[in-house]
Design an enzyme around this catalytic site. Structure first.
Site, mmCIF file in Angstrom:
data_model
loop_
_atom_site.group_PDB
_atom_site.id
_atom_site.type_symbol
_atom_site.label_atom_id
_atom_site.label_comp_id
_atom_site.label_asym_id
_atom_site.label_seq_id
_atom_site.Cartn_x
_atom_site.Cartn_y
_atom_site.Cartn_z
ATOM 1 N N HIS A 121 1.003 -1.376 -0.218
ATOM 2 C CA HIS A 121 0.025 -0.392 0.081
ATOM 3 C C HIS A 121 0.433 1.584 -0.089
ATOM 4 C CE1 HIS A 121 -3.373 -2.703 1.160
ATOM 5 N NE2 HIS A 121 -2.641 -3.356 1.484
ATOM 6 N N SER A 143 15.069 21.684 -16.365
ATOM 7 C CA SER A 143 14.445 22.046 -16.408
ATOM 8 C C SER A 143 14.529 23.492 -16.672
ATOM 9 C CB SER A 143 13.161 22.688 -15.326
ATOM 10 O OG SER A 143 12.269 24.303 -15.400
ATOM 11 N N LYS A 183 15.732 21.358 -10.851
ATOM 12 C CA LYS A 183 15.490 19.860 -11.772
ATOM 13 C C LYS A 183 16.453 19.167 -12.571
ATOM 14 C CE LYS A 183 12.159 19.743 -11.090
ATOM 15 N NZ LYS A 183 10.898 20.126 -12.179
ATOM 16 N N GLU A 199 9.817 8.457 -16.975
ATOM 17 C CA GLU A 199 8.066 9.287 -17.125
ATOM 18 C C GLU A 199 7.732 8.660 -18.613
ATOM 19 O OE1 GLU A 199 8.104 12.950 -14.642
ATOM 20 O OE2 GLU A 199 8.809 13.502 -16.202
#
Length: 466
Positions: free
Chosen positions: A155, A276, A282, A289
């Site tokens: 979980h 970024s 970043k 992704e």
């Protein structure tokens, strides 16, 4: 005029010709088309349907065309509807009348079915090799990080400490099952439709067993209607791709989480990260992704073909022209994503100290403390309740189980003794689970040996015959 234009009084409208054409997609199976035609011509000559001289001219011409395709010099004509017409037109232009005899006893229906099956076999074998490479990466990383401990989750909550090697090997077995699915897809594609003609077979005395042998198929398809209309093997391939992409998506979700500031378990290589345009600090896991996102397009490829096939009457229908782009896209996407995943794993930096520190948080030793009481004679359900109360006590006093004094343990149960502290070490907890398939170091070493063995067997099966 189109090769089939004899029955028509008018030429095809330019737009409808473009709408019905499949040449751009068909180029992907040009070599398979040539291979099928060479086998068909050899069989025709062997059966006395065409002369040996015609067959030899056809074979030389097709060999030359195959080289042109490989070299990128083949003169594709936009007026050709598909690869079959492109190759046959070029062949006839090169060798004359013998080229016009190539299509004897054959239809584009069994021709395209043959091409696609040959292509599906090649694509599936490519994926199987990529799968083996990815699984080798999991095994290599599991050996490299054998002593590293991290929290295991259920979980997405801290559950019990596990070895990182054990975690990585869970993915190995997922992709090993994917390999089995690819094997099944390869077997499903390994059947010869050539000789089924349009749908009913042909009056020419074709030898389908001979073309089966020449093209390396396992067997000839026994029903001509099924031979030209079956695309189940492409569904098998796309399903195998979809499941494998799902496994990659799960892996990449963990890579995204693990590389975040909140987890800090790993740092991805600069080669597998982006920055970024506005935030200088970043370092984004874009390729993880993207892999996660591309899963949807492969699912879409599968659903598109399922939908195309769902209402088709026997035998061939033009709808089947839509069966080629999806598998090509699914295979290309999966192949690229497996390579990306392998690269990320091979080059990532693992922060062992952060993983170990997190493995100590979230009461991950609670089950072992309950087992401690059970081994002292307390029924496990009672032990579960006792440790649950201890966890509640710790939460109220902002402590971990490892922070409790012997007196605090004793207050919960007289069965606790000073040696309970030995059951609170995350590495000890993880390494103690040495039942088959467990996360203990001995069990993981056994698992690694089994993984290596299965990997070597698959590598040997894929090795070219000498």
């Amino acid at each position: 005029m189109a090769l089939w234009g004899g029955r028509f009084e008018k030429g095809v409208d330019q737009f409808t010709q473009e709408f019905g054409a499949s040449l751009e997609v068909d180029k992907n199976m040009a070599q398979q088309d040539v291979a099928g035609s060479r086998a068909h011509a050899r069989m025709l000559a062997r059966q006395g349907i065409i002369s040996d001289a015609d067959q030899q001219a056809i074979d030389r011409g097709l060999a030359d065309i195959a080289q042109q395709i490989a070299d990128g010099t083949f003169p594709w004509d936009v007026n050709d509807e598909d690869v079959h017409m492109a190759v046959e037109s070029r062949l006839t232009a090169q060798i004359g009348q013998p080229g016009a005899r190539l299509h004897t006893g054959r239809s584009r229906n069994d021709q395209v079915a043959t091409d696609i099956r040959l292509l599906a076999k090649d694509l599936t074998a490519q994926l199987m090799r990529g799968n083996v490479e990815l699984r080798r990466t999991f095994v290599d990383c599991a050996e490299r990080y054998l002593g590293v401990v991290l929290p295991g989750y259920t979980h997405l909550q801290h559950a019990q400490p596990v070895l990182l090697s054990h975690h990585l090997l869970a993915y190995y077995w997922m992709f090993q099952r994917d390999y089995v699915r690819l094997e099944a897809a390869l077997k499903a594609a390994d059947a010869n439709p050539l000789g089924a003609a349009a749908l009913a077979g042909t009056t020419y005395p074709l030898d389908r067993a001979y073309t089966t042998e020449l093209l390396g198929f396992d067997h000839a398809i026994p029903n001509s209607l099924d031979a030209v209309s079956d695309r189940d093997y492409l569904l098998d391939l796309e399903y195998a791709c979809s499941v494998s992409m799902m496994h990659l998506s799960r892996l990449c979700e963990e890579i995204v989480l693990w590389s975040s500031t909140e987890f800090g378990f790993i740092t991805l290589s600069d080669s597998y990260s982006t920055g970024s345009s506005i935030m200088p600090q970043k370092k984004n896991p874009d390729f993880a992704e993207l892999t996660r996102g591309k899963t949807g397009r492969v699912y879409g490829d599968l659903m598109a073909l399922l939908t195309t096939m769902k209402s088709l009457p026997l035998a061939y229908n033009k709808d089947l022209q839509e069966c080629k782009e999806g598998p090509l896209d699914a295979v290309r996407t999966l192949s690229d994503c497996m390579e990306i995943a392998s690269g990320m794993l091979e080059t990532m930096t693992v922060h062992e100290d952060v993983m170990l520190a997190q493995a100590q948080r979230g009461f991950t030793s609670a089950t072992d403390v309950a087992d401690y009481l059970a081994k002292k004679g307390m029924p496990f359900r009672e032990a579960h309740a006792v440790v649950g109360q201890l966890v509640l006590y710790c939460e109220k006093h902002h402590k971990g189980l490892e922070d409790l004094t012997p007196a605090e343990f004793k207050a919960a149960s007289d069965l606790f003794e000073d040696d309970v502290a030995r059951d609170l070490d995350p590495a000890g907890i993880a390494n103690a689970r040495n039942t088959y398939g467990g996360t203990g170091s001995e069990a993981v070493r056994q698992q690694l040996a089994e993984a290596r063995q299965s990997l070597q067997a698959d590598e040997a099966a894929l090795a070219p015959e000498k």
